[in-house]
Motif scaffolding. Structure first.
Motif, PDB file in Angstrom:
ATOM      1  N   TYR A   2     -41.751 -63.860 -62.621  1.00 37.65           N
ATOM      2  CA  TYR A   2     -41.609 -64.687 -63.813  1.00 37.65           C
ATOM      3  C   TYR A   2     -41.738 -63.790 -65.034  1.00 37.65           C
ATOM      4  O   TYR A   2     -42.741 -63.824 -65.747  1.00 37.65           O
ATOM      5  CB  TYR A   2     -42.670 -65.786 -63.854  1.00 37.65           C
ATOM      6  CG  TYR A   2     -42.508 -66.812 -62.769  1.00 37.65           C
ATOM      7  CD1 TYR A   2     -41.511 -67.771 -62.857  1.00 37.65           C
ATOM      8  CD2 TYR A   2     -43.345 -66.810 -61.665  1.00 37.65           C
ATOM      9  CE1 TYR A   2     -41.349 -68.720 -61.866  1.00 37.65           C
ATOM     10  CE2 TYR A   2     -43.196 -67.756 -60.670  1.00 37.65           C
ATOM     11  CZ  TYR A   2     -42.191 -68.706 -60.772  1.00 37.65           C
ATOM     12  OH  TYR A   2     -42.034 -69.638 -59.794  1.00 37.65           O
ATOM     13  N   ALA A   3     -40.714 -63.018 -65.299  1.00 37.41           N
ATOM     14  CA  ALA A   3     -40.739 -62.057 -66.405  1.00 37.41           C
ATOM     15  C   ALA A   3     -40.916 -62.753 -67.748  1.00 37.41           C
ATOM     16  O   ALA A   3     -41.567 -62.218 -68.644  1.00 37.41           O
ATOM     17  CB  ALA A   3     -39.475 -61.212 -66.403  1.00 37.41           C
ATOM     18  N   TYR A   4     -40.367 -63.933 -67.901  1.00 38.67           N
ATOM     19  CA  TYR A   4     -40.490 -64.632 -69.184  1.00 38.67           C
ATOM     20  C   TYR A   4     -41.943 -65.002 -69.482  1.00 38.67           C
ATOM     21  O   TYR A   4     -42.349 -65.061 -70.635  1.00 38.67           O
ATOM     22  CB  TYR A   4     -39.574 -65.861 -69.247  1.00 38.67           C
ATOM     23  CG  TYR A   4     -39.927 -66.973 -68.291  1.00 38.67           C
ATOM     24  CD1 TYR A   4     -40.766 -68.000 -68.683  1.00 38.67           C
ATOM     25  CD2 TYR A   4     -39.416 -66.985 -66.995  1.00 38.67           C
ATOM     26  CE1 TYR A   4     -41.087 -69.025 -67.812  1.00 38.67           C
ATOM     27  CE2 TYR A   4     -39.729 -67.998 -66.128  1.00 38.67           C
ATOM     28  CZ  TYR A   4     -40.571 -69.024 -66.526  1.00 38.67           C
ATOM     29  OH  TYR A   4     -40.892 -70.031 -65.657  1.00 38.67           O
ATOM     30  N   ILE A   5     -42.747 -65.223 -68.462  1.00 36.44           N
ATOM     31  CA  ILE A   5     -44.173 -65.503 -68.664  1.00 36.44           C
ATOM     32  C   ILE A   5     -44.866 -64.256 -69.211  1.00 36.44           C
ATOM     33  O   ILE A   5     -45.692 -64.344 -70.111  1.00 36.44           O
ATOM     34  CB  ILE A   5     -44.843 -65.973 -67.350  1.00 36.44           C
ATOM     35  CG1 ILE A   5     -44.231 -67.288 -66.885  1.00 36.44           C
ATOM     36  CG2 ILE A   5     -46.348 -66.094 -67.511  1.00 36.44           C
ATOM     37  CD1 ILE A   5     -44.514 -68.469 -67.778  1.00 36.44           C
ATOM     38  N   ASP A   6     -44.528 -63.083 -68.674  1.00 39.77           N
ATOM     39  CA  ASP A   6     -45.094 -61.834 -69.189  1.00 39.77           C
ATOM     40  C   ASP A   6     -44.670 -61.586 -70.627  1.00 39.77           C
ATOM     41  O   ASP A   6     -45.471 -61.137 -71.454  1.00 39.77           O
ATOM     42  CB  ASP A   6     -44.680 -60.647 -68.313  1.00 39.77           C
ATOM     43  CG  ASP A   6     -45.435 -60.615 -67.002  1.00 39.77           C
ATOM     44  OD1 ASP A   6     -46.534 -61.203 -66.935  1.00 39.77           O
ATOM     45  OD2 ASP A   6     -44.922 -60.003 -66.046  1.00 39.77           O
ATOM     46  N   VAL A   7     -43.415 -61.879 -70.943  1.00 45.32           N
ATOM     47  CA  VAL A   7     -42.931 -61.718 -72.323  1.00 45.32           C
ATOM     48  C   VAL A   7     -43.678 -62.667 -73.244  1.00 45.32           C
ATOM     49  O   VAL A   7     -44.097 -62.290 -74.344  1.00 45.32           O
ATOM     50  CB  VAL A   7     -41.405 -61.935 -72.401  1.00 45.32           C
ATOM     51  CG1 VAL A   7     -40.932 -62.006 -73.847  1.00 45.32           C
ATOM     52  CG2 VAL A   7     -40.667 -60.837 -71.653  1.00 45.32           C
ATOM     53  N   LEU A   8     -43.881 -63.887 -72.808  1.00 44.46           N
ATOM     54  CA  LEU A   8     -44.632 -64.863 -73.588  1.00 44.46           C
ATOM     55  C   LEU A   8     -46.063 -64.367 -73.842  1.00 44.46           C
ATOM     56  O   LEU A   8     -46.569 -64.440 -74.965  1.00 44.46           O
ATOM     57  CB  LEU A   8     -44.647 -66.207 -72.858  1.00 44.46           C
ATOM     58  CG  LEU A   8     -45.335 -67.368 -73.562  1.00 44.46           C
ATOM     59  CD1 LEU A   8     -44.601 -67.737 -74.829  1.00 44.46           C
ATOM     60  CD2 LEU A   8     -45.411 -68.556 -72.615  1.00 44.46           C
ATOM     61  N   TRP A  66     -52.255 -59.727 -70.091  1.00 41.44           N
ATOM     62  CA  TRP A  66     -51.896 -60.092 -71.452  1.00 41.44           C
ATOM     63  C   TRP A  66     -52.861 -61.069 -72.089  1.00 41.44           C
ATOM     64  O   TRP A  66     -52.943 -61.143 -73.317  1.00 41.44           O
ATOM     65  CB  TRP A  66     -50.467 -60.641 -71.497  1.00 41.44           C
ATOM     66  CG  TRP A  66     -49.487 -59.590 -71.140  1.00 41.44           C
ATOM     67  CD1 TRP A  66     -48.643 -59.582 -70.070  1.00 41.44           C
ATOM     68  CD2 TRP A  66     -49.262 -58.352 -71.819  1.00 41.44           C
ATOM     69  NE1 TRP A  66     -47.919 -58.429 -70.042  1.00 41.44           N
ATOM     70  CE2 TRP A  66     -48.275 -57.649 -71.123  1.00 41.44           C
ATOM     71  CE3 TRP A  66     -49.805 -57.758 -72.955  1.00 41.44           C
ATOM     72  CZ2 TRP A  66     -47.813 -56.401 -71.508  1.00 41.44           C
ATOM     73  CZ3 TRP A  66     -49.343 -56.513 -73.354  1.00 41.44           C
ATOM     74  CH2 TRP A  66     -48.357 -55.851 -72.636  1.00 41.44           C
TER      75      TRP A  66
END
Length: 105
Positions: A2-8, A66
């Motif tokens: 879930y790359a978008y979770i890391d970006v978030l 994060w």
């Protein structure tokens, strides 16, 4: 996965850092001018430090980098800011045996 979770999480961490940086920079610039620091709250810095510690503990417990990342910057910023505020509010120390002290006697 879930790359978008890391970006978030990364974006939220950057915003948390940017949120407190201006106040820390102001305290650093004005550390020798106590009248300019009257509006800076020491209690908000203590709360920031507590917040950083709690989020850090949560990050360790959950394994989420994060979530705790802003505390790695904001925690030390809060400590430095608290120290500088206390020093500036203490004011100049009177020296025993100074000329003014001798004139008053």
């Amino acid at each position: 996965m879930y790359a978008y979770i890391d970006v978030l999480g990364f974006v939220a961490s950057v915003i948390s850092f940017v949120l407190w940086w201006p106040q820390a920079a102001l305290v650093w610039r004005c550390r020798k001018h106590r009248e300019q620091l009257r509006g800076v709250s020491t209690s908000s810095q203590v709360l920031l430090l507590m917040n950083a510690c709690l989020w850090g503990a949560y990050a360790v417990g959950t394994g989420s980098l994060w979530v705790g990342a802003p505390g790695l910057v904001n925690g030390p910023l809060a400590v430095i800011t608290i120290v500088l505020l206390r020093q500036s509010r203490r004011g100049p120390q009177e020296v025993r045996g100074s000329t003014a002290d001798k004139v008053a006697r």
